[in-house]
Design an enzyme around this catalytic site. Structure first.
Site, PDB file in Angstrom:
ATOM      1  N   HIS A   7       1.057  -1.231   0.156  1.00 10.01           N
ATOM      2  CA  HIS A   7       0.215  -0.011  -0.186  1.00 10.01           C
ATOM      3  C   HIS A   7       0.534   1.185   0.126  1.00 10.01           C
ATOM      4  CE1 HIS A   7      -2.976   2.638   1.764  1.00 10.01           C
ATOM      5  NE2 HIS A   7      -3.176   2.346   0.690  1.00 10.01           N
ATOM      6  N   HIS A  21      -1.109  11.189  -1.841  1.00  6.56           N
ATOM      7  CA  HIS A  21      -2.220  10.180  -1.645  1.00  6.56           C
ATOM      8  C   HIS A  21      -2.658  12.055  -1.305  1.00  6.56           C
ATOM      9  CE1 HIS A  21      -5.345   9.333   1.811  1.00  6.56           C
ATOM     10  NE2 HIS A  21      -5.068   8.017   0.451  1.00  6.56           N
TER      11      HIS A  21
END
Length: 290
Positions: A40, A82
């Protein structure tokens, strides 16, 4: 020298990672078909998320799949980060003190390239930069890695679907030797439908947990439905697997973000197709000990 070392290490380790990826003809429920394990934002427990060191760390640990997030700068460059702002993972507040709220879309690529995206994680990573998507793809290519790419906040970036697909195509990621190495996902169903309409052959994944009754609609344009592990049940996975996605395979399920052994073993018993983790090595060890 460093690049060659990474490539050599990755080649040696990918055999291990391959064991964690179900083959295309693996049957649902077959205990021999372990879920794919996805690093991730790179191996983000061990290196600053969404950076090239995180990608390299995932490779050194033996993982072929990495996940990232793509957004766009003020002058149209696709960058890997992100949050929709630069505060948490860079020193933007220090470098540009008068530019609050430090949104990615309000800064040029050259300005973002000046930022330190590693010191927040640890002094060993001081000077690490926010990579452009092109830089990120080329590092993945060097490391022989695969990509689960998230279109982040597409409502902020009109046309980002077309722009991302164009870059992926220019870099050779839409076919040939990259076949099977790319999944594009999003929380935005409309954005994902646009990707599918533009490139019907591309594998796509919807991030979220639609109601079971809504899954047939998603199966028209998504190959995967990727929910949080906190909302996952065995019945949900079974319902997804009962449907056929746009490319003739069962609707697959990758779940996120699993960072402990007990949860990894639990979701594996649900027959998920993939597990997304900041600590992919922990997940691998849990599955190997199942």
């Amino acid at each position: 020298m460093y690049a060659r070392a990474i490539a050599a290490t990755t080649t040696a380790l990918l055999g291990t990672a391959t064991l964690l990826t179900p083959t295309s003809d693996a049957r649902v429920g077959d205990v021999r078909a372990r879920p794919a394990v996805v690093a991730h934002r790179g191996a983000s427990a061990y290196a600053p998320e969404n950076t090239l060191p995180a990608v390299d760390t995932a490779a050194r640990l033996g993982f072929s799949w990495v996940e990232n997030d793509v957004q766009r700068t003020k002058d149209g460059e696709l960058v890997v980060i992100h949050d929709d702002n630069l505060k948490r993972t860079t020193n933007a507040e220090e470098v540009f003190p008068g530019r609050a709220p430090w949104k990615v879309k309000d800064f040029t690529a050259a300005e973002i390239a000046r930022l330190d995206a590693g010191s927040w994680f640890g002094p060993a990573y001081a000077g690490t930069r926010v990579p452009t998507l092109k830089q990120y793809l080329r590092r993945l290519d060097l490391n022989h890695e695969k990509l689960l790419l998230e279109l982040k906040n597409p409502e902020l970036y009109p046309g980002i679907e077309q722009q991302t697909l164009k870059l992926l195509g220019n870099e050779g990621w839409l076919g040939g030797r990259y076949s099977g190495r790319l999944i594009v996902q999003s929380f935005d169903a409309g954005s994902l439908r646009t990707v599918h309409d533009l490139k019907p052959a591309l594998t796509t994944g919807f991030l979220g947990t639609p109601a079971k009754a809504e899954l047939p609609g998603y199966a028209r344009f998504a190959d995967l439905v990727n929910p949080s592990h906190r909302k996952l049940t065995k019945g949900y996975v079974t319902a997804a697997h009962a449907l056929t996605g746009p490319h003739g395979r069962h609707l697959r399920v990758f779940t996120w973000t699993v960072n402990d052994a007990d949860t990894a073993r639990s979701v594996a018993r649900y027959d998920v197709d993939g597990i997304i983790s900041n600590k992919p090595d922990l997940v691998r060890a849990a599955l190997n000990g199942r």
